[in-house]
Design an enzyme around this catalytic site. Sequence first.
Site, PDB file in Angstrom:
ATOM      1  CG  ASN A  47      -0.330  -0.237   2.506  1.00 24.27           C
ATOM      2  OD1 ASN A  47       0.886  -0.143   2.615  1.00 24.27           O
ATOM      3  ND2 ASN A  47      -1.114  -0.532   3.524  1.00 24.27           N
ATOM      4  CD  GLN A  57      -3.911   4.253  14.092  1.00 25.13           C
ATOM      5  OE1 GLN A  57      -3.386   5.175  13.514  1.00 25.13           O
ATOM      6  NE2 GLN A  57      -4.138   3.133  13.468  1.00 25.13           N
ATOM      7  CG  HIS A  73      -4.164   4.029   9.907  1.00 25.36           C
ATOM      8  ND1 HIS A  73      -3.244   3.416  10.717  1.00 25.36           N
ATOM      9  CD2 HIS A  73      -3.597   4.077   8.679  1.00 25.36           C
ATOM     10  CE1 HIS A  73      -2.179   3.099  10.010  1.00 25.36           C
ATOM     11  NE2 HIS A  73      -2.379   3.477   8.763  1.00 25.36           N
ATOM     12  NE  ARG A 104       2.294   2.388  11.986  1.00 26.78           N
ATOM     13  CZ  ARG A 104       1.812   2.141  10.757  1.00 26.78           C
ATOM     14  NH1 ARG A 104       1.301   3.115  10.028  1.00 26.78           N
ATOM     15  NH2 ARG A 104       1.810   0.917  10.280  1.00 26.78           N
TER      16      ARG A 104
HETATM   17  P1  NDP Z   1      10.171   1.612   3.432  1.00 27.00           P
HETATM   18  O1  NDP Z   1      10.803   0.573   4.279  1.00 27.00           O
HETATM   19  O2  NDP Z   1      10.266   1.485   1.959  1.00 27.00           O
HETATM   20  O3  NDP Z   1      10.778   3.028   3.788  1.00 27.00           O
HETATM   21  C1  NDP Z   1      11.062   3.435   5.051  1.00 27.00           C
HETATM   22  C2  NDP Z   1      12.164   4.472   4.953  1.00 27.00           C
HETATM   23  O4  NDP Z   1      12.304   5.090   6.232  1.00 27.00           O
HETATM   24  C3  NDP Z   1      13.509   3.867   4.585  1.00 27.00           C
HETATM   25  O5  NDP Z   1      14.042   4.598   3.504  1.00 27.00           O
HETATM   26  C4  NDP Z   1      14.299   4.065   5.855  1.00 27.00           C
HETATM   27  O6  NDP Z   1      15.628   4.357   5.633  1.00 27.00           O
HETATM   28  C5  NDP Z   1      13.677   5.308   6.416  1.00 27.00           C
HETATM   29  N1  NDP Z   1      14.024   5.505   7.820  1.00 27.00           N
HETATM   30  C6  NDP Z   1      13.986   4.631   8.837  1.00 27.00           C
HETATM   31  N2  NDP Z   1      14.399   5.196   9.962  1.00 27.00           N
HETATM   32  C7  NDP Z   1      14.726   6.457   9.658  1.00 27.00           C
HETATM   33  C8  NDP Z   1      15.240   7.538  10.414  1.00 27.00           C
HETATM   34  N3  NDP Z   1      15.521   7.402  11.704  1.00 27.00           N
HETATM   35  N4  NDP Z   1      15.431   8.704   9.771  1.00 27.00           N
HETATM   36  C9  NDP Z   1      15.176   8.825   8.451  1.00 27.00           C
HETATM   37  N5  NDP Z   1      14.701   7.840   7.673  1.00 27.00           N
HETATM   38  C10 NDP Z   1      14.484   6.668   8.284  1.00 27.00           C
HETATM   39  O7  NDP Z   1       8.665   1.700   3.899  1.00 27.00           O
HETATM   40  P2  NDP Z   1       7.423   2.446   3.218  1.00 27.00           P
HETATM   41  O8  NDP Z   1       7.916   3.706   2.597  1.00 27.00           O
HETATM   42  O9  NDP Z   1       6.641   1.516   2.410  1.00 27.00           O
HETATM   43  O10 NDP Z   1       6.572   2.776   4.537  1.00 27.00           O
HETATM   44  C11 NDP Z   1       7.077   3.653   5.521  1.00 27.00           C
HETATM   45  C12 NDP Z   1       6.175   3.692   6.724  1.00 27.00           C
HETATM   46  O11 NDP Z   1       4.931   4.286   6.362  1.00 27.00           O
HETATM   47  C13 NDP Z   1       5.771   2.318   7.288  1.00 27.00           C
HETATM   48  O12 NDP Z   1       6.769   1.787   8.121  1.00 27.00           O
HETATM   49  C14 NDP Z   1       4.509   2.658   8.035  1.00 27.00           C
HETATM   50  O13 NDP Z   1       4.814   3.120   9.334  1.00 27.00           O
HETATM   51  C15 NDP Z   1       3.909   3.797   7.228  1.00 27.00           C
HETATM   52  N6  NDP Z   1       2.767   3.349   6.423  1.00 27.00           N
HETATM   53  C16 NDP Z   1       1.535   3.908   6.641  1.00 27.00           C
HETATM   54  C17 NDP Z   1       0.427   3.465   5.977  1.00 27.00           C
HETATM   55  C18 NDP Z   1      -0.915   4.098   6.159  1.00 27.00           C
HETATM   56  O14 NDP Z   1      -1.928   3.484   5.823  1.00 27.00           O
HETATM   57  N7  NDP Z   1      -1.006   5.320   6.659  1.00 27.00           N
HETATM   58  C19 NDP Z   1       0.509   2.343   5.030  1.00 27.00           C
HETATM   59  C20 NDP Z   1       1.864   1.913   4.758  1.00 27.00           C
HETATM   60  C21 NDP Z   1       2.931   2.373   5.476  1.00 27.00           C
HETATM   61  P3  NDP Z   1      16.740   3.305   5.312  1.00 27.00           P
HETATM   62  O15 NDP Z   1      16.059   2.036   4.933  1.00 27.00           O
HETATM   63  O16 NDP Z   1      17.429   4.021   4.199  1.00 27.00           O
HETATM   64  O17 NDP Z   1      17.520   3.153   6.539  1.00 27.00           O
END
Ligand code: NDP
Length: 400
Positions: A147, A314, A333, A285
């Site tokens: 998603n 939630q 959400h 989140r």
């Molecule tokens: P990804 O794993 O593709 O991306 C997460 C990114 O966050 C990675 O690039 C990671 O960096 C980065 N990251 C982690 N920790 C840090 C930090 N401390 N500072 C900066 N960047 C950081 O996941 P998605 O993009 O698919 O999803 C991200 C989040 O969105 C999910 O974990 C979830 O919480 C939320 N979400 C919400 C939804 C909703 O319905 N509202 C649905 C889907 C997701 P790197 O890997 O480079 O270390």
Amino acid sequence: MTKVLCVLYDDPVDGYPRSYARDDIPKLERYPDGQTLPTPSAIDFKPGQLLGSVSGELGLRKFLEDQGHTLVVTSDKDGPNSRFERELPDADVVISQPFWPAYLTEERIKKAKKLKLAITAGIGSDHVDLQAAMERSITVAEVTFCNSISVSEHVVMMILALVRNYIPSYQWVVKGGWNIADCVERSYDFEGMNVGTVAAGRIGLAVLRRLKPFDVKLHYMDRHRLPEKVEKELGLTYHPNVESMVKVCDVVTINCPLHPETEHMFNDELLSKMKRGSYIVNTARGKICDRDAIVRALKSGQIAGYAGDVWFPQPPPQDHPWRTMPHHGMTPHISGTSLSAQARYAAGTREIIEAFLGGKPIRDEYLIVDEGKLAGTGAHSYSAGDATKGSEEAARYEKV
Ligand code: NDP
């Protein structure tokens, strides 16, 4: 035989739908980075149906019961007397969606003596105490990418809604007014603004790509830098830390997972470093932001608007201040649980269960915790620890 305990949100108040607004959903071939869509052996639902609510059962009942397994589905997830907590002690697998999370705290994991696998039907496994899961060697898996694009579309919508003051203007129409000055006294063009994303993972990068045609200036910060080719193509400015980015941005969108490093990242101190009158869109989140600091920043005018669909806990109790704070565009959400997204994560959940039941490996990109440590996507995007503290408050929610 395996007992699968599945927590889903309630059916619509008027009952499970008998018909839908549209007859089909587009068929996608692949995710944008080439990752394949879920590959279960079969599905027992029609894509486009409501699968994430109790009667939808993620389309899993026939498949599991035909093989003699038990499927328990409930929305009753909070408090020690909830059905979830009563069914937990002999469950082998727990499935939960971030939209209506069954918080798997350390205390609950202790009660779940047989638990081997916790599946997030969606993305974001912060509702599981990952530290406790690692210590108990429980595998945590989610349906990576299912998603991410759904959320990126929602982010674009929310940015425009805030900057252009859409929601209050809509409300004037519903109230019977034609109050143009009231509508536009907080309405701006998005063109030319500086926009930054906290994290440029699957969602963050998709947001950047979607924003490019608006002729805005794009910024990002992440733990890993994007390839130079992508930075050039989108004209991105990279920031090594969040402070440097928020100082120059008019709009900040938060797209990182919740884990100990990101919990309460947006606190009073960081908010005070933002440009006065900037906007925050958080679909990642709720707990990445300090709840009361956001309210204070909106009331003082330090930020001009806050929108998103994620809260903590939630569901949030009726007196959660984000329900009533000024200049917000909050929804429950929902961004990652459109009917389109549900078809993908229901299929992905089945793919994960099929692998588990068949003794086959779960795709690496779906893994968050495995064999006692962060694994797969978890090893890349999370840090060890627990972000579930305070989730008991979800029991204070009363249905309306
Ligand atoms: P990804 O794993 O593709 O991306 C997460 C990114 O966050 C990675 O690039 C990671 O960096 C980065 N990251 C982690 N920790 C840090 C930090 N401390 N500072 C900066 N960047 C950081 O996941 P998605 O993009 O698919 O999803 C991200 C989040 O969105 C999910 O974990 C979830 O919480 C939320 N979400 C919400 C939804 C909703 O319905 N509202 C649905 C889907 C997701 P790197 O890997 O480079 O270390």
